[in-house]
Design a protein around this motif. Structure first.
Motif, PDB file in Angstrom:
ATOM      1  N   LEU A   9       0.762  -1.257  -0.122  1.00  9.72           N
ATOM      2  CA  LEU A   9       0.121   0.023  -0.164  1.00  9.72           C
ATOM      3  C   LEU A   9       0.980   1.133  -0.116  1.00  9.72           C
ATOM      4  CD1 LEU A   9      -2.635   1.314   0.180  1.00  9.72           C
ATOM      5  CD2 LEU A   9      -2.812   1.060   2.753  1.00  9.72           C
ATOM      6  N   ALA A  10       1.918   1.059   0.781  1.00 10.60           N
ATOM      7  CA  ALA A  10       2.818   2.507   0.916  1.00 10.60           C
ATOM      8  C   ALA A  10       3.356   2.394  -0.621  1.00 10.60           C
ATOM      9  CB  ALA A  10       3.868   2.346   1.892  1.00 10.60           C
ATOM     10  N   ALA A  67       1.668   7.850   4.505  1.00 13.51           N
ATOM     11  CA  ALA A  67       2.125   6.295   4.296  1.00 13.51           C
ATOM     12  C   ALA A  67       2.859   5.989   5.746  1.00 13.51           C
ATOM     13  CB  ALA A  67       3.078   5.894   3.346  1.00 13.51           C
ATOM     14  N   VAL A  68       3.612   6.859   6.286  1.00 14.86           N
ATOM     15  CA  VAL A  68       4.434   6.433   7.505  1.00 14.86           C
ATOM     16  C   VAL A  68       3.241   6.546   8.679  1.00 14.86           C
ATOM     17  CG1 VAL A  68       5.979   7.360   9.276  1.00 14.86           C
ATOM     18  CG2 VAL A  68       6.455   7.290   6.716  1.00 14.86           C
ATOM     19  N   TRP A  69       2.312   7.875   8.681  1.00 16.05           N
ATOM     20  CA  TRP A  69       1.379   8.078   9.711  1.00 16.05           C
ATOM     21  C   TRP A  69       0.258   6.833   9.604  1.00 16.05           C
ATOM     22  CZ3 TRP A  69      -3.711   8.447   9.181  1.00 16.05           C
ATOM     23  CH2 TRP A  69      -4.475   8.865  10.426  1.00 16.05           C
ATOM     24  N   LEU A  70       0.020   6.342   8.492  1.00 18.77           N
ATOM     25  CA  LEU A  70      -1.135   5.396   8.520  1.00 18.77           C
ATOM     26  C   LEU A  70      -0.528   4.000   9.088  1.00 18.77           C
ATOM     27  CD1 LEU A  70      -3.971   5.085   7.180  1.00 18.77           C
ATOM     28  CD2 LEU A  70      -2.835   4.136   5.160  1.00 18.77           C
ATOM     29  N   VAL A  88       7.847   0.112   5.525  1.00 17.33           N
ATOM     30  CA  VAL A  88       6.731   1.065   4.935  1.00 17.33           C
ATOM     31  C   VAL A  88       7.291   2.530   4.344  1.00 17.33           C
ATOM     32  CG1 VAL A  88       4.664   2.624   5.449  1.00 17.33           C
ATOM     33  CG2 VAL A  88       4.687   0.306   5.914  1.00 17.33           C
ATOM     34  N   ALA A  89       8.375   2.942   5.377  1.00 17.62           N
ATOM     35  CA  ALA A  89       8.949   4.337   4.972  1.00 17.62           C
ATOM     36  C   ALA A  89       9.663   4.132   3.839  1.00 17.62           C
ATOM     37  CB  ALA A  89       9.801   4.448   6.250  1.00 17.62           C
ATOM     38  N   ASP A 164      18.550   1.280  14.721  1.00 14.75           N
ATOM     39  CA  ASP A 164      17.653   0.270  14.655  1.00 14.75           C
ATOM     40  C   ASP A 164      17.317  -0.112  13.256  1.00 14.75           C
ATOM     41  OD1 ASP A 164      16.141   2.465  13.984  1.00 14.75           O
ATOM     42  OD2 ASP A 164      14.992   2.730  15.784  1.00 14.75           O
ATOM     43  N   PRO A 165      16.292  -0.639  12.917  1.00 14.52           N
ATOM     44  CA  PRO A 165      15.808  -0.912  11.500  1.00 14.52           C
ATOM     45  C   PRO A 165      15.411   0.410  10.689  1.00 14.52           C
ATOM     46  CG  PRO A 165      14.729  -2.470  12.974  1.00 14.52           C
ATOM     47  CD  PRO A 165      15.581  -1.624  13.973  1.00 14.52           C
ATOM     48  N   MET A 166      14.787   1.246  11.409  1.00 13.03           N
ATOM     49  CA  MET A 166      14.259   2.544  10.927  1.00 13.03           C
ATOM     50  C   MET A 166      15.428   3.271  10.476  1.00 13.03           C
ATOM     51  SD  MET A 166      11.666   4.224   9.691  1.00 13.03           S
ATOM     52  CE  MET A 166      10.148   3.668  10.500  1.00 13.03           C
ATOM     53  N   MET A 167      16.701   3.284  11.332  1.00 10.51           N
ATOM     54  CA  MET A 167      17.965   4.122  10.973  1.00 10.51           C
ATOM     55  C   MET A 167      18.422   3.572   9.684  1.00 10.51           C
ATOM     56  SD  MET A 167      21.354   4.793  13.079  1.00 10.51           S
ATOM     57  CE  MET A 167      22.768   5.715  12.196  1.00 10.51           C
ATOM     58  N   LEU A 168      18.069   2.052   9.274  1.00 11.96           N
ATOM     59  CA  LEU A 168      18.734   1.559   8.164  1.00 11.96           C
ATOM     60  C   LEU A 168      17.809   2.116   6.888  1.00 11.96           C
ATOM     61  CD1 LEU A 168      20.410  -0.792   6.535  1.00 11.96           C
ATOM     62  CD2 LEU A 168      19.080  -2.405   7.108  1.00 11.96           C
TER      63      LEU A 168
END
Length: 201
Positions: A9-10, A67-70, A88-89, A164-168
């Protein structure tokens, strides 16, 4: 299953190219046919239509944020962990770069990346945006500002939250941004890069 649905979806949200949609709505030329041929706000501005450029900028940024907020909003309900949110990001950003709705020919992702970063954390987004604004104001090169902001974004994230994974995901986005600006880097080094606000040729 929910993670895959969220990522898909993202990607589809990211695939909506506001440069093309807005230009069509205003009766302007397809931004992929003039200037840098990049479907982004900076190139739309070369058409001389400031309102279209602003709407393109806002649309591309908002889709990244949305997309991130959702995903964050429904994370508890559907069991989306940090790895899923990072996916998603990255997916909405990749959707902008290679949109399925426009034959996989997309923009460079600066506005969408900004929206994603604001969605992750407002301070992260504002710090990165401030970096872009300072460089853009000082040198009048959108590409140089984007390159500097992309270099600092992972550093800001690491300072605020640690690895963390988001930093990657942020690191990958930064790498893709730099890759998408490879011609701009060559133009900057050759002194041929167009400045912000220059008209289309």
């Amino acid at each position: 299953m929910y993670t895959l649905i969220a990522i898909l979806l993202a990607y589809l949200i990211g695939s909506v190219s506001f440069a093309v949609v807005v230009s069509h709505a205003f009766g302007l030329s397809d931004p992929r046919t003039y200037g840098s041929k990049n479907p982004g706000a900076t190139n739309v501005l070369r058409s001389g239509h400031k309102a279209a450029a602003i709407l393109t900028l806002l649309g591309d940024a908002l889709k990244g944020w949305f997309a991130v907020w959702l995903a964050q909003h429904f994370s508890a309900q559907f069991g989306l962990d940090t790895m899923a949110l990072a996916g998603v990001a990255l997916a909405v950003f990749i959707g902008h770069l290679w949109p399925v709705f426009f034959k996989f020919i997309g923009g460079k992702g600066v506005a969408t990346a900004a929206g994603v970063l604001i969605g992750i954390d407002s301070w992260l987004g504002l710090a990165t945006l401030a970096t872009w604004l300072i460089i853009a104001y000082a040198f009048r090169y959108s590409s140089l500002a984007a390159l500097m902001a992309s270099l600092f974004a992972p550093l800001y994230y690491g300072f605020l939250f640690g690895p963390d994974p988001m930093m990657l995901a942020v690191l990958i986005m930064s790498g893709l941004l730099i890759y998408r600006h490879r011609q701009n880097i060559a133009n900057l080094m050759a002194g041929k890069e167009s400045k912000i606000g220059s008209k289309k040729k």
